[in-house]
Design an enzyme around this catalytic site. Structure first.
Site, PDB file in Angstrom:
ATOM      1  N   MET A  39      -6.026  -4.195  12.897  1.00 55.41           N
ATOM      2  CA  MET A  39      -5.045  -4.293  13.972  1.00 55.41           C
ATOM      3  C   MET A  39      -4.390  -2.967  14.365  1.00 55.41           C
ATOM      4  O   MET A  39      -3.419  -2.975  15.118  1.00 55.41           O
ATOM      5  CB  MET A  39      -3.961  -5.324  13.587  1.00 55.41           C
ATOM      6  CG  MET A  39      -4.539  -6.704  13.306  1.00 55.41           C
ATOM      7  SD  MET A  39      -3.313  -7.938  12.802  1.00 55.41           S
ATOM      8  CE  MET A  39      -2.408  -8.153  14.321  1.00 55.41           C
ATOM      9  N   GLU A  40      -4.892  -1.849  13.860  1.00 61.49           N
ATOM     10  CA  GLU A  40      -4.223  -0.569  14.147  1.00 61.49           C
ATOM     11  C   GLU A  40      -5.143   0.598  14.491  1.00 61.49           C
ATOM     12  O   GLU A  40      -4.769   1.480  15.272  1.00 61.49           O
ATOM     13  CB  GLU A  40      -3.375  -0.118  12.927  1.00 61.49           C
ATOM     14  CG  GLU A  40      -2.233  -1.031  12.551  1.00 61.49           C
ATOM     15  CD  GLU A  40      -2.663  -2.195  11.671  1.00 61.49           C
ATOM     16  OE1 GLU A  40      -3.739  -2.086  11.042  1.00 61.49           O
ATOM     17  OE2 GLU A  40      -1.965  -3.211  11.613  1.00 61.49           O
TER      18      GLU A  40
ATOM     19  N   ASP B 190     -10.851 -10.067   3.531  1.00 65.24           N
ATOM     20  CA  ASP B 190     -11.221 -11.431   3.949  1.00 65.24           C
ATOM     21  C   ASP B 190     -12.400 -11.311   4.900  1.00 65.24           C
ATOM     22  O   ASP B 190     -12.776 -10.205   5.297  1.00 65.24           O
ATOM     23  CB  ASP B 190     -10.024 -12.111   4.653  1.00 65.24           C
ATOM     24  CG  ASP B 190      -9.541 -11.292   5.845  1.00 65.24           C
ATOM     25  OD1 ASP B 190      -8.608 -10.499   5.663  1.00 65.24           O
ATOM     26  OD2 ASP B 190     -10.129 -11.407   6.938  1.00 65.24           O
TER      27      ASP B 190
ATOM     28  N   GLU C 274       0.827  -1.215   0.000  1.00 60.82           N
ATOM     29  CA  GLU C 274       0.000   0.000   0.000  1.00 60.82           C
ATOM     30  C   GLU C 274       0.853   1.252   0.000  1.00 60.82           C
ATOM     31  O   GLU C 274       0.568   2.214  -0.704  1.00 60.82           O
ATOM     32  CB  GLU C 274      -0.916   0.000   1.226  1.00 60.82           C
ATOM     33  CG  GLU C 274      -1.983  -1.043   1.138  1.00 60.82           C
ATOM     34  CD  GLU C 274      -2.553  -1.392   2.489  1.00 60.82           C
ATOM     35  OE1 GLU C 274      -3.618  -1.987   2.511  1.00 60.82           O
ATOM     36  OE2 GLU C 274      -1.928  -1.071   3.516  1.00 60.82           O
TER      37      GLU C 274
ATOM     38  N   GLY D  42     -10.694  -7.319   7.948  1.00 59.94           N
ATOM     39  CA  GLY D  42     -11.551  -8.499   7.809  1.00 59.94           C
ATOM     40  C   GLY D  42     -13.003  -8.086   8.029  1.00 59.94           C
ATOM     41  O   GLY D  42     -13.309  -7.351   8.969  1.00 59.94           O
TER      42      GLY D  42
HETATM   43  N1  ADE Z   1      -6.746  -7.202   8.516  1.00 55.22           N
HETATM   44  C1  ADE Z   1      -7.228  -7.801   7.403  1.00 55.22           C
HETATM   45  N2  ADE Z   1      -7.857  -8.931   7.712  1.00 55.22           N
HETATM   46  C2  ADE Z   1      -7.772  -9.075   9.053  1.00 55.22           C
HETATM   47  C3  ADE Z   1      -8.207 -10.041   9.967  1.00 55.22           C
HETATM   48  N3  ADE Z   1      -8.858 -11.129   9.535  1.00 55.22           N
HETATM   49  N4  ADE Z   1      -7.932  -9.877  11.283  1.00 55.22           N
HETATM   50  C4  ADE Z   1      -7.252  -8.799  11.701  1.00 55.22           C
HETATM   51  N5  ADE Z   1      -6.799  -7.843  10.877  1.00 55.22           N
HETATM   52  C5  ADE Z   1      -7.063  -7.973   9.567  1.00 55.22           C
END
Ligand code: ADE
Length: 232
Positions: free
Chosen positions: A175-176, A199, A12, A78
């Protein structure tokens, strides 16, 4: 007006740097900050790396050392809520740390001594980012709402279901974002975040994620950032 563009992954950041004609590297806190222009606007682009601590450090350096006026996060997430599919785009209107629990001292998810579990993004910047996403990616479904963050890649259907049950308003998990939102709150810095769904945070998350990041996510990020900075 100096805009920070923060990405969590190399692909990215590379796509954003490809749009900057004059970026110069400045190192701080073990990171490379790329200072230059995009669409004639002052920009600092940086790879924050993965997880809440890495993200918080990056945001604090952007505020303190680079004196940015606003911070935009672009990345993947996700999907959690039922209608949020791979390839959709999610704008965060607030963030929560799904792995923070200081109970019984404080209510579950509450950030101790802040009196709150959710940190809102900047409404005006989020509106701008949403219209940039709609212009850059016509035909792509765009959602706006709660995004949850934790120091875990959610990659099992059972964990995804548990998160959906505990936090039914959550559109997506990453996660951020919640860490950056808290730092920006502390500094009074306008913050907005856009995430493309890579996902469904389920048993297939790992393979979907890898394929998606290389094929789609970086193009999405760059297109949205370009459309944002092209705005008057
Ligand atoms: N970023 C993209 N997919 C994720 C997931 N399944 N869990 C945590 N961070 C993500």
């Amino acid at each position: 007006m100096r805009t920070a563009i923060v990405a969590a992954m190399h692909e990215e950041l590379a796509a954003v740097l490809a749009l900057m004609p004059d970026e110069a590297r400045q190192s701080a806190a073990g990171r490379d900050f790329w200072v230059g222009h995009l669409h004639g606007r002052e920009v600092v682009a940086v790879l924050c790396r993965i997880g809440k601590v890495a993200a918080a450090t990056t945001a604090a350096v952007l505020a303190e050392r680079f004196q940015v006026d606003r911070l935009v996060f672009t990345g993947v997430a996700g999907g959690l809520a039922a209608g949020v599919h791979v390839g959709d785009v999610v704008l965060a209107d607030s963030f929560l740390q799904h792995d923070l629990d200081a109970s019984p001292l404080f209510p579950k998810y509450e950030v101790p001594l802040y009196g709150s579990s959710r940190f809102a993004t900047d409404r005006e910047l989020t509106c701008r980012l949403e219209s940039a996403a709609r212009i850059a990616l016509p035909g792509v479904a765009v959602h706006r709402g709660l995004v949850v963050s934790g120091d875990r890649f959610v990659a099992t259907t059972s964990e995804s279901r548990a998160l959906q049950a505990a936090l039914p308003q959550a559109l997506a998990v990453e996660m951020e974002g919640a860490a950056i939102a808290q730092v920006c709150h502390d500094y009074g810095l306008p913050f907005a975040a856009v995430r493309t769904i890579s996902d469904r945070a389920d048993d297939d998350a790992h393979t979907d994620f890898a394929r998606f990041v290389s094929e789609v996510a970086s193009r999405h990020s760059a297109a949205i950032v370009r459309a944002l900075l092209a705005q008057p």
